[in-house]
Scaffold this active site. Structure first.
Site, PDB file in Angstrom:
ATOM      1  N   HIS A 143       0.928  -1.270  -0.021  1.00 29.84           N
ATOM      2  CA  HIS A 143      -0.049   0.033  -0.126  1.00 29.84           C
ATOM      3  C   HIS A 143       0.811   1.225  -0.021  1.00 29.84           C
ATOM      4  CE1 HIS A 143      -3.412  -2.546   2.154  1.00 29.84           C
ATOM      5  NE2 HIS A 143      -2.928  -3.057   1.054  1.00 29.84           N
ATOM      6  N   HIS A 184     -10.766 -12.342   6.144  1.00 29.91           N
ATOM      7  CA  HIS A 184      -9.845 -12.047   5.009  1.00 29.91           C
ATOM      8  C   HIS A 184     -10.051 -12.801   3.654  1.00 29.91           C
ATOM      9  CE1 HIS A 184      -6.232 -11.054   2.651  1.00 29.91           C
ATOM     10  NE2 HIS A 184      -6.249  -9.989   3.234  1.00 29.91           N
TER      11      HIS A 184
END
Length: 424
Positions: A106, A172
């Site tokens: 990210h 997840h």
């Protein structure tokens, strides 16, 4: 029926036909901890499968503590205050502690985000740095796994005397549940590691999905890589609907994590009797719905209960747009999801963040997707292999007209924080 979907920082109230709707499907009510600070202290003193942190820390000179980036609502300040105190009591000086933001691939965190994540005092007084997954020279090569994944892990963590991982345990879309080992891989892994571990050889496995650990190669592999890197101690939490702490697990990276999973899986699973034609959902609001990249998690989370050929209607703020430049390029380079899948399965094609488009392809093989957002214009959304919609109500009305009078709808206000299942 009026329902507030998690959307941005404010939520989005929608009106749904109550004669058609199953739900809302929600996280089960669990009492938040009366004193979460005391629970963290207790975890440090009497951990799971591990000596107390103060015993482990004694004699160590440097420490690296991993934290999630801004895309996870982890109560870092509550976790770190007593943890740092224990380290200092054990003789580790403040200047010898590094708080490393496990960004994975990210973007870097801003100073304002660091204050939001850590609280003003910790952000000011401690060394806080970001992992940079695309800078290979900042990583240490630990070897290649039997499945062929080269393990490159951030050298600042590898070289620390004391290694601690914090985080949040929740469903997840690939690894089954977040937390534990995931702060190490992909949290502080290099792109050379992640592109194989997040490649189709792993992600196309039927167990590489929400809620699965046993037989999930994504979970098995990042656990293996985390073992190679080493982890002396973890502190993980679970949260309720209001993001209050409901449990704290601390200690051994695997044993404590699995204890947390055993707790949370009974909280997040929400069964329905049969699959539905339409799911109305969200991407869990801020900070998870800031980009289309993150919003894909809300689409994958509801796949178990949508019929083949059904429709997912998702509301997401998308305040930061589509995602990374590389992720954006995938939509320009691939005229269809079929072309994209052919390219990545051919093994000669790789673009950073392609795994999230692969997850979107899984969704689209089963269902249509209609997106409601004030963060991206309709013409932009139309180029992302989804359909834009002005409102949830208008999207649902069109879907009900398509599927007929017997169509059933499920609503999941908190999106991927809930794990919907079919009974039995």
């Amino acid at each position: 029926m009026r329902v507030t979907l998690d959307y941005g920082r404010t939520g989005l109230e929608v009106e749904l036909p109550d004669d058609r709707v199953i739900g809302p499907l929600e996280i089960r009510d669990v009492a938040p901890l009366d004193d979460p600070d005391a629970a963290v202290v207790a975890g440090l003193e009497a951990p799971i499968g591990s000596p107390p942190l103060r015993e482990i820390a004694r004699g160590r000179k440097t420490a690296c503590i991993l934290i999630c980036d801004i895309t996870r609502p982890v109560p870092n300040e509550t976790i770190l205050r007593p943890t740092l105190e224990v380290l200092h009591e054990a003789g580790i000086a403040r200047e010898d502690v590094l708080i490393l933001v496990a960004t994975g691939l990210h973007r870097p965190s801003t100073q304002a985000e660091r204050v939001e994540m850590l609280g003003e005092r910790i952000a000011r007084e401690y060394r806080v740095e970001d992992h940079r997954g695309t800078v290979l020279e900042e990583h240490t090569f630990l070897g290649t796994t039997p499945r062929g994944v080269p393990a490159w892990i951030d050298s600042r963590y590898v070289d620390a005397d004391l290694k601690i991982a914090t985080g949040l345990i929740e469903p997840h879309l690939m690894a089954g549940y977040s937390g534990g080992r995931k702060l190490i891989c992909p949290g502080i892994a290099a792109i050379e590691t992640v592109k194989i571990w997040h490649g189709p050889g792993f992600l196309e496995h039927p167990k590489a999905d929400c809620g699965f650990l046993e037989g999930n190669p994504v979970h098995e592999e990042n656990t293996r890589i985390a073992r190679m890197a080493g982890c002396d101690f973890i502190v993980n939490v679970t949260l309720d609907k209001q993001r209050r702490i409901t449990s704290v697990v601390a200690g051994d990276m695997e044993q404590a994590f699995l204890e947390g999973v055993r707790f949370i899986e009974h909280v997040v699973k929400s069964p329905v009797r049969e699959a539905v034609d339409v799911v109305v959902t969200s991407s869990a609001g801020y900070p998870l719905d800031t980009t289309f990249y993150q919003a894909v998690k809300g689409m994958t989370g509801c796949l178990p209960i949508v019929k083949q050929g059904g429709t997912i209607i998702i509301a997401a703020g998308l305040s930061e747009g589509i995602g990374s430049p590389e992720f954006q390029s995938l939509f320009r380079e691939n005229p269809s999801l079929e072309v994209f899948m052919e390219r990545i399965l051919g093994k000669d094609y790789f673009v950073l963040d392609q795994w999230q488009l692969e997850e979107l392809a899984k969704v689209r093989r089963k269902a249509r997707v209609k997106v409601v957002s004030d963060g991206l214009p309709a013409d932009t959304l139309s180029g992302l292999f989804v359909e834009p919609a002005d409102t949830v109500e208008s999207a649902l009305a069109a879907s009900l007209a398509e599927y007929g009078p017997d169509a059933r709808v499920a609503v999941i206000p908190k999106g991927p924080y809930v794990l919907p299942t079919i009974e039995g």
